[in-house]
Design a protein around this motif. Structure first.
Motif, PDB file in Angstrom:
ATOM      1  N   PRO A  68       0.834  -1.217   0.000  1.00 44.57           N
ATOM      2  CA  PRO A  68       0.000   0.000   0.000  1.00 44.57           C
ATOM      3  C   PRO A  68       0.863   1.260   0.000  1.00 44.57           C
ATOM      4  O   PRO A  68       1.912   1.288   0.651  1.00 44.57           O
ATOM      5  CB  PRO A  68      -0.788  -0.101   1.307  1.00 44.57           C
ATOM      6  CG  PRO A  68      -0.690  -1.524   1.728  1.00 44.57           C
ATOM      7  CD  PRO A  68       0.550  -2.083   1.143  1.00 44.57           C
ATOM      8  N   ASN A  70       0.735   3.975   1.449  1.00 39.92           N
ATOM      9  CA  ASN A  70       0.952   4.750   2.684  1.00 39.92           C
ATOM     10  C   ASN A  70       1.847   4.019   3.684  1.00 39.92           C
ATOM     11  O   ASN A  70       2.171   4.546   4.727  1.00 39.92           O
ATOM     12  CB  ASN A  70      -0.388   5.088   3.337  1.00 39.92           C
ATOM     13  CG  ASN A  70      -1.165   3.838   3.722  1.00 39.92           C
ATOM     14  OD1 ASN A  70      -0.936   2.756   3.190  1.00 39.92           O
ATOM     15  ND2 ASN A  70      -2.074   3.972   4.660  1.00 39.92           N
ATOM     16  N   ARG A 153       8.408  12.079  -3.684  1.00 36.38           N
ATOM     17  CA  ARG A 153       7.924  12.622  -4.961  1.00 36.38           C
ATOM     18  C   ARG A 153       9.100  12.873  -5.901  1.00 36.38           C
ATOM     19  O   ARG A 153       9.335  13.994  -6.333  1.00 36.38           O
ATOM     20  CB  ARG A 153       7.114  13.907  -4.771  1.00 36.38           C
ATOM     21  CG  ARG A 153       5.950  13.831  -3.840  1.00 36.38           C
ATOM     22  CD  ARG A 153       4.831  12.890  -4.237  1.00 36.38           C
ATOM     23  NE  ARG A 153       4.334  13.100  -5.582  1.00 36.38           N
ATOM     24  CZ  ARG A 153       4.346  12.147  -6.510  1.00 36.38           C
ATOM     25  NH1 ARG A 153       4.818  10.943  -6.254  1.00 36.38           N
ATOM     26  NH2 ARG A 153       3.882  12.404  -7.694  1.00 36.38           N
ATOM     27  N   ARG A 154       9.785  11.809  -6.240  1.00 37.54           N
ATOM     28  CA  ARG A 154      10.933  11.856  -7.147  1.00 37.54           C
ATOM     29  C   ARG A 154      11.925  12.957  -6.743  1.00 37.54           C
ATOM     30  O   ARG A 154      12.334  13.786  -7.552  1.00 37.54           O
ATOM     31  CB  ARG A 154      10.465  12.032  -8.588  1.00 37.54           C
ATOM     32  CG  ARG A 154       9.800  10.755  -9.122  1.00 37.54           C
ATOM     33  CD  ARG A 154       9.519  10.836 -10.603  1.00 37.54           C
ATOM     34  NE  ARG A 154       8.578  11.882 -10.919  1.00 37.54           N
ATOM     35  CZ  ARG A 154       7.272  11.769 -10.788  1.00 37.54           C
ATOM     36  NH1 ARG A 154       6.752  10.637 -10.365  1.00 37.54           N
ATOM     37  NH2 ARG A 154       6.489  12.768 -11.080  1.00 37.54           N
ATOM     38  N   LEU A 157      10.452  16.554  -2.882  1.00 33.73           N
ATOM     39  CA  LEU A 157      10.182  16.929  -1.501  1.00 33.73           C
ATOM     40  C   LEU A 157      11.362  16.603  -0.599  1.00 33.73           C
ATOM     41  O   LEU A 157      11.699  17.372   0.289  1.00 33.73           O
ATOM     42  CB  LEU A 157       8.928  16.204  -1.004  1.00 33.73           C
ATOM     43  CG  LEU A 157       7.649  16.452  -1.790  1.00 33.73           C
ATOM     44  CD1 LEU A 157       6.487  15.694  -1.173  1.00 33.73           C
ATOM     45  CD2 LEU A 157       7.335  17.936  -1.838  1.00 33.73           C
ATOM     46  N   ASP A 260      10.009  19.750   2.379  1.00 33.35           N
ATOM     47  CA  ASP A 260       8.910  19.399   3.280  1.00 33.35           C
ATOM     48  C   ASP A 260       9.511  18.743   4.523  1.00 33.35           C
ATOM     49  O   ASP A 260      10.013  17.625   4.469  1.00 33.35           O
ATOM     50  CB  ASP A 260       7.953  18.436   2.555  1.00 33.35           C
ATOM     51  CG  ASP A 260       6.732  18.089   3.385  1.00 33.35           C
ATOM     52  OD1 ASP A 260       6.884  17.852   4.598  1.00 33.35           O
ATOM     53  OD2 ASP A 260       5.619  18.025   2.815  1.00 33.35           O
ATOM     54  N   THR A 262       8.164  17.647   7.378  1.00 37.93           N
ATOM     55  CA  THR A 262       7.493  16.454   7.894  1.00 37.93           C
ATOM     56  C   THR A 262       7.960  15.219   7.142  1.00 37.93           C
ATOM     57  O   THR A 262       8.289  14.193   7.738  1.00 37.93           O
ATOM     58  CB  THR A 262       5.960  16.606   7.732  1.00 37.93           C
ATOM     59  OG1 THR A 262       5.606  17.923   8.117  1.00 37.93           O
ATOM     60  CG2 THR A 262       5.230  15.593   8.549  1.00 37.93           C
ATOM     61  N   LYS A 263       7.997  15.337   5.825  1.00 37.44           N
ATOM     62  CA  LYS A 263       8.352  14.169   5.011  1.00 37.44           C
ATOM     63  C   LYS A 263       9.822  13.805   5.196  1.00 37.44           C
ATOM     64  O   LYS A 263      10.175  12.629   5.221  1.00 37.44           O
ATOM     65  CB  LYS A 263       8.033  14.453   3.554  1.00 37.44           C
ATOM     66  CG  LYS A 263       6.525  14.591   3.321  1.00 37.44           C
ATOM     67  CD  LYS A 263       6.073  13.758   2.164  1.00 37.44           C
ATOM     68  CE  LYS A 263       4.601  13.439   2.222  1.00 37.44           C
ATOM     69  NZ  LYS A 263       3.711  14.564   2.458  1.00 37.44           N
ATOM     70  N   ARG A 306       4.243   8.061  19.649  1.00 42.58           N
ATOM     71  CA  ARG A 306       3.094   8.870  20.043  1.00 42.58           C
ATOM     72  C   ARG A 306       2.095   7.977  20.742  1.00 42.58           C
ATOM     73  O   ARG A 306       1.922   6.811  20.345  1.00 42.58           O
ATOM     74  CB  ARG A 306       2.483   9.477  18.780  1.00 42.58           C
ATOM     75  CG  ARG A 306       1.478  10.570  19.058  1.00 42.58           C
ATOM     76  CD  ARG A 306       1.020  11.242  17.760  1.00 42.58           C
ATOM     77  NE  ARG A 306      -0.117  10.569  17.171  1.00 42.58           N
ATOM     78  CZ  ARG A 306      -0.137  10.107  15.932  1.00 42.58           C
ATOM     79  NH1 ARG A 306       0.925  10.231  15.150  1.00 42.58           N
ATOM     80  NH2 ARG A 306      -1.206   9.514  15.468  1.00 42.58           N
ATOM     81  N   ILE A 360      -2.711   8.642  11.475  1.00 43.69           N
ATOM     82  CA  ILE A 360      -2.884  10.048  11.850  1.00 43.69           C
ATOM     83  C   ILE A 360      -4.228  10.302  12.525  1.00 43.69           C
ATOM     84  O   ILE A 360      -4.503  11.404  12.973  1.00 43.69           O
ATOM     85  CB  ILE A 360      -2.728  10.987  10.617  1.00 43.69           C
ATOM     86  CG1 ILE A 360      -3.700  10.599   9.514  1.00 43.69           C
ATOM     87  CG2 ILE A 360      -1.297  10.971  10.107  1.00 43.69           C
ATOM     88  CD1 ILE A 360      -3.688  11.564   8.336  1.00 43.69           C
ATOM     89  N   HIS A 361      -5.058   9.274  12.620  1.00 46.58           N
ATOM     90  CA  HIS A 361      -6.383   9.446  13.209  1.00 46.58           C
ATOM     91  C   HIS A 361      -6.808   8.113  13.824  1.00 46.58           C
ATOM     92  O   HIS A 361      -6.294   7.061  13.428  1.00 46.58           O
ATOM     93  CB  HIS A 361      -7.373   9.858  12.102  1.00 46.58           C
ATOM     94  CG  HIS A 361      -8.701  10.313  12.621  1.00 46.58           C
ATOM     95  ND1 HIS A 361      -9.689   9.437  12.975  1.00 46.58           N
ATOM     96  CD2 HIS A 361      -9.204  11.556  12.864  1.00 46.58           C
ATOM     97  CE1 HIS A 361     -10.748  10.112  13.396  1.00 46.58           C
ATOM     98  NE2 HIS A 361     -10.471  11.411  13.354  1.00 46.58           N
TER      99      HIS A 361
END
Lengths: 569, 454
Positions: A68, A70, A153-154, A157, A260, A262-263, A306, A360-361
């Protein structure tokens, strides 16, 4: 969906057991993976380049596994094995630890002001006393490539650089310099080049040329130096040859630069979490101090754990199962979300490891519980709410008209909504500006330049492709066309058109005229001026002797020498 | 009729006294005849052309030359001339023809015959004759069999006594002239029917052009998602941007993407409105579902709904036998309080059973806008393996809550393509034979009813 290819025997060895292809396929299915293909290097080469080229290539069986998009923690053999082993409760989830060296002994990376406009963020870490083997080394390189292609992203980022720490000495400086000021020996090259020469060198490189545009037009290029002025890398293009890692490398310095933050943090966490397995002190990472231009320091990697609280009844309610809190906690632990029941069973405390950036949720936690429980073990239920179905009036009418047009002897066509500008303008004797057409910015071929403004070209093309069919051809289509409309929220709108065409040795205008009359009859529109429809000749331009009729429907009839058609909207 | 110029000239030439200078000057003659000189030259040329030919020699000239009976002197003064080359000739053709005339044509050799035929001197006629005998049903009275019953036969009652020709029942009859519906749209009608039978209401999908906001952002799809790349999505040049986005809703979407909220961590990136404004051709009808759910959320009091849509979507993909740049997406959505994954599976089971697919298996999957997500697999008897037939999931709270839907409302949804089941059902291997202008009309003509429950 990313595909990870792993050597089957190596995979089974790591898993500590062997599977038949079918058994492994089932395991993948259960875990949300897909065993895409069972192949070998030889098979791959012979498929791509022909039988002859494949000779001598390895016949080791490879599993190509779809992961997947993610789940960045499953992009290498190490991660897949760890995930599956924990899922099957064969090992406990390892805990990743960050070791902070004593003051003044750790590595440091200083980011200068110049990076702000081009690649403002960087994070770094050190893997100490790592033991590479050929397979581990290949997997390490592969993972970097997988991350580059997916989350990074190639490289736009985030770009990853890995270096042999023993060949360089900190503190390191991440800065940006004019291309002419950068000179170094790039990876696997035998001589030094300036940054502009490097860009030229890789302009034809099948792999690297795709990244050049990321910095090419900037006045300064990003670059990382060590304390002696050795160039570690020119992110996001290429590393220096000097600090190249090899099978013998013992200490790896990893830097991730990007746009970015975070990434960049996620990428660094993934790499160190995956490969700290091979460090002398397993699952430990040495921290690096990153100093930002504003003087603030950041200790990397973050490796943040977390804690979230989820109500057991929420999980049960969302999935339609009824498990005890402790068994739910066990399910989650199998998904690398180490969990335990707190209080008097009212809550489950879930610890989200740094490898699971996808969580994240609460709903992400609930999904993991469902996967561990097994989707196919969930009881199927039909929702009890009673609802009355309604058709969309426009579609209802279109469905009825389709049937009656077929009853009138016409055959339904299904043409593309995209076409060339020529199709809707020049070929119909119109100027494109008069069509009010919606134009596509990035069409791959001329066939995708505009959205159609009329169904007529598609029907004519259908006839052109079916010239072997006996005459007459009688076609129709009821479908949408698109035109610009500034009053709509998106600036364009669809209209439902009915278009029919008659193709024969003689034009048969009266036949298509009769069809229009029939359609009006079906729609209960009488042929009169007051409340019905009339057909009026318009002042035709040179070739298009166009005829209009207006009632509650506007229609156009295009007479051509061989084809008589009309569009009705 | 007045004599031609050539004739006038010839008559004049006849009257000219003989002698070594015996002749006419064309200029003088033209003046005397009152003609334009060029006209006279034309007449001279046409007479000259006559002289070149040997009238009546067409039949034998080339043969006589081949036999060397004649000699041609091309260089002779005044143009080519023909001279006699032998004293006597023996004419074989003449004697052959005489033989034929006397009825002895059969004695000619095959070669002679074809030679004469080619020269059109001989014509061969085939004469067929019959030998007549009595048959098994011999009768002296002649009766013709009737082919069809006529109104007169019925009126007079003569049909009772007449013999009729037998029908050939092993041949196909004459196909009726008729109209036809397109096979893919026949499947669409059936799927609409299935949804309606299950109590689902049709959503409006009348906008091929969609803003990135509704197509991606509203669905909690991050702005760096690969699906938002140029090579996957058709962006628009004109109108390049959506003029109007729902301001306060958009602010909530921005917040949940960049900072989180509603219990979510968010994606922690800088969300840009310019990115959301970019117009495109919708990549899925889930954008229409988002609009429908937003509309539902704004109605104040929540009422449970079941929605469906079937419409065209666009992908900037390379075309091959199984992929097109545009295809039809089928989508079903249920919004209610307390829906579970079990409800999604139960609804899918009912839906696919109506489609004629009952052996289902669910696989965990990833969609940016659903959590949990599951791919639906069905066992394909022909391929002897499990194949993916649909994708589904429960819409994420980050998608629903910013719209303003109540927290206890869950929305389950699923989607599939219209093309895939159609190709499987009708055994079509190349999608371009089914959709688009390269369709084979014969295939449409011959296509059977679409009965999905069979």
């Amino acid at each position: 969906m990313p595909t990870v290819s792993v050597k089957r025997d190596l995979l089974f060895q790591a898993l500590g057991r062997s599977y038949t292809d079918e058994e492994f396929n089932d395991l993948c299915f259960e875990f949300g993976l897909e065993l895409d293909e069972v192949t070998s290097e030889k098979d791959i080469i012979s498929k791509e380049k022909g039988e002859g080229k494949a000779e001598g290539a390895s016949e080791t069986v490879l599993y190509k596994i779809d992961v997947p998009a993610n789940r960045y923690d499953l992009l290498c053999l190490e991660g897949l094995v760890r995930g599956l082993q924990v899922f099957k409760e064969r090992i406990n989830l390892p805990r990743y630890e960050k070791i902070i060296p004593a003051k003044g002994e750790g590595q440091k990376m200083i980011i200068t002001e110049e990076t702000v406009k081009i690649r403002p963020y960087a994070v770094a870490a050190v893997l100490r006393n790592i033991t590479f083997t050929k397979e581990r080394y290949d997997s390490f390189i592969d993972l970097q490539e997988k991350l580059h292609q997916n989350i990074c992203r190639r490289r736009a980022l985030v770009a990853i650089g890995t270096h042999d720490l023993d060949t360089i000495s900190g503190p390191f400086t991440f800065t940006a310099k004019a291309p002419s000021e950068i000179k170094f020996k790039p990876l696997n090259q035998s001589q030094e080049y300036t940054a502009s020469q490097i860009m030229d060198l890789y302009r034809t490189d099948s792999h690297l040329r795709h990244y050049l545009h990321l910095i090419e037009n900037k006045p300064r290029y990003p670059v990382i130096f060590d304390s002696k002025g050795v160039v570690l890398s020119m992110p996001p293009i290429i590393n220096g040859d000097h600090s190249k890692i090899s099978l013998k490398t013992r200490n790896v310095f990893i830097e991730c630069t990007g746009t970015d933050m975070t990434k960049a943090k996620i990428v660094l966490d993934i790499i160190v979490a995956m490969f700290s397995e091979y460090c002398e002190k397993q699952f430990t990472v040495e921290a690096v101090e990153v100093v930002y231009p504003n003087g603030k320091t950041h200790i990397c990697p973050e490796l943040a754990y977390r804690k979230e609280k989820v109500k057991p009844e929420l999980i049960n309610k969302k999935l339609g199962i009824s498990e005890t809190p402790s068994s739910l906690a066990k399910l989650l632990t199998r998904m690398c979300l180490s969990s335990h029941v707190t209080g008097n069973g009212n809550n489950i405390e879930v610890e989200i490891p740094p490898t699971r950036a996808d969580v994240i949720h609460a709903c992400d936690i609930i999904e993991d519980a469902a996967i561990a429980y097994g989707y196919n073990n969930i009881q199927m239920v039909i929702p009890k709410t009673y609802t009355i179905a309604n058709q969309l009036p426009l579609n209802k009418l279109a469905e009825l008209l389709r049937l009656d047009l077929a009853a009138a002897g016409f055959t339904e066509a299904l043409t593309f909504a995209l076409c060339s500008t020529e199709d809707i303008a020049d070929k119909l004797g119109m100027d494109i500006s008069a069509t009010n057409a919606v134009r596509i910015a990035n069409p791959k071929t001329a066939e995708f330049q505009v959205a159609r403004t009329t169904l007529l070209p598609g029907l004519l093309k259908t006839i052109a492709a079916n010239r072997k069919m006996p005459l007459p051809l009688k076609l129709f289509e009821i479908s949408d066309i698109v035109v610009k409309d500034p009053t709509k929220d998106v600036g364009a709108r669809n209209y439902r058109h009915l278009c029919a065409i008659y193709y024969n040795k003689s034009p048969g205008f009266e036949i298509i005229h009769g069809l229009l009359d029939r359609v009006m009859q079906l729609l209960e529109v009488p042929p009169n001026e007051e409340n019905g429809y009339t057909i009026k000749a318009t002042e035709g331009k040179e070739d298009t002797d166009t005829v209009y009729c207006r009632g509650c429907f506007g229609a156009q009839i295009f007479p051509y020498s061989l084809r008589r058609t009309f569009c009705c909207r | 009729m007045s004599p031609s110029v050539a004739e006038l000239l010839l008559q004049r030439l006849e009257r000219t006294p003989p002698g070594p200078d015996g002749g006419l000057c064309s200029l003088e003659a033209a003046a005397a005849l009152g003609l334009d000189h060029q006209t006279l030259v034309g007449a001279v040329k046409s007479l000259q052309a006559l002289g070149e030919k040997l009238p009546g020699a067409q039949v034998g000239f080339s043969k006589a030359m081949a036999n060397k009976w004649l000699r041609l002197d091309k260089g002779a003064p005044g143009g080519p001339r023909i001279f006699r080359a032998v004293d006597a000739v023996q004419d074989v053709v003449q004697s052959s023809l005489q033989q034929v005339q006397e009825g002895n044509g059969g004695s000619l050799s095959e070669r002679e015959r074809t030679d004469l035929k080619r020269r059109k001197l001989l014509l061969e006629v085939t004469l067929k004759s019959y030998w007549i005998r009595k048959g098994s049903a011999f009768s002296t009275a002649v009766v013709r069999q009737e082919t069809d019953l006529t109104p007169e036969m019925i009126a007079t009652g003569s049909w009772r006594k007449l013999p009729f020709k037998a029908y050939n029942f092993s041949a196909l009859g004459l196909p009726p002239t008729c109209g036809h519906l397109h096979p893919l749209l026949k499947v669409r009608s059936q799927l609409r029917q299935i949804f309606l039978e299950m109590g689902f209401t049709e959503m409006p999908t009348d906008n091929f052009v969609e803003s990135s906001f509704w197509n991606f952002d509203a669905l909690f799809q991050p702005q760096q998602h690969p699906a938002r790349d140029q090579h996957d999505t058709f962006f628009l040049h004109d109108p390049a941007e959506a003029p109007e986005l729902p301001a306060s809703y958009m602010a909530r979407v921005k917040k949940v993407h960049s900072q989180g909220g509603y219990g979510s961590q968010g994606y922690k990136y800088e969300w840009k409105v310019e990115e959301a404004r970019k117009n495109l051709l919708r990549t899925h009808t889930t954008s229409a579902s988002a609009r429908a759910l937003y509309h539902l959320a704004r109605q104040g009091k929540f009422t449970p709904v079941k929605y469906f849509s079937i419409d065209r979507v666009f992908r900037n993909e390379s075309l091959d036998a199984t992929h097109l740049a545009e295809f039809h997406q089928v989508e079903g959505v249920v919004a209610d309080r307390g829906l579970t994954l079990g409800h999604l599976m139960g609804t899918l089971q009912q839906f696919f059973t109506k489609l004629g697919i009952s052996k289902l298996r669910f696989k965990p999957a990833y969609n940016p806008y659903t959590e949990p997500s599951m791919e639906v697999f069905s066992y394909h008897e022909g391929l002897k393996k499990w194949v993916e037939v649909g994708n589904s999931g429960v819409f994420r709270p980050e998608l629903l809550l910013p719209m303003g839907l109540p927290e206890n409302v869950s929305v389950i949804a699923w989607g599939l393509s219209l093309e895939r089941p159609t190709m499987i059902k009708y055994g079509i291997n190349n999608i371009r034979e089914l959709v688009g202008h390269r369709v084979n009309l014969q295939m449409i003509y011959d296509n059977p009813l679409c009965r999905l429950d069979a």
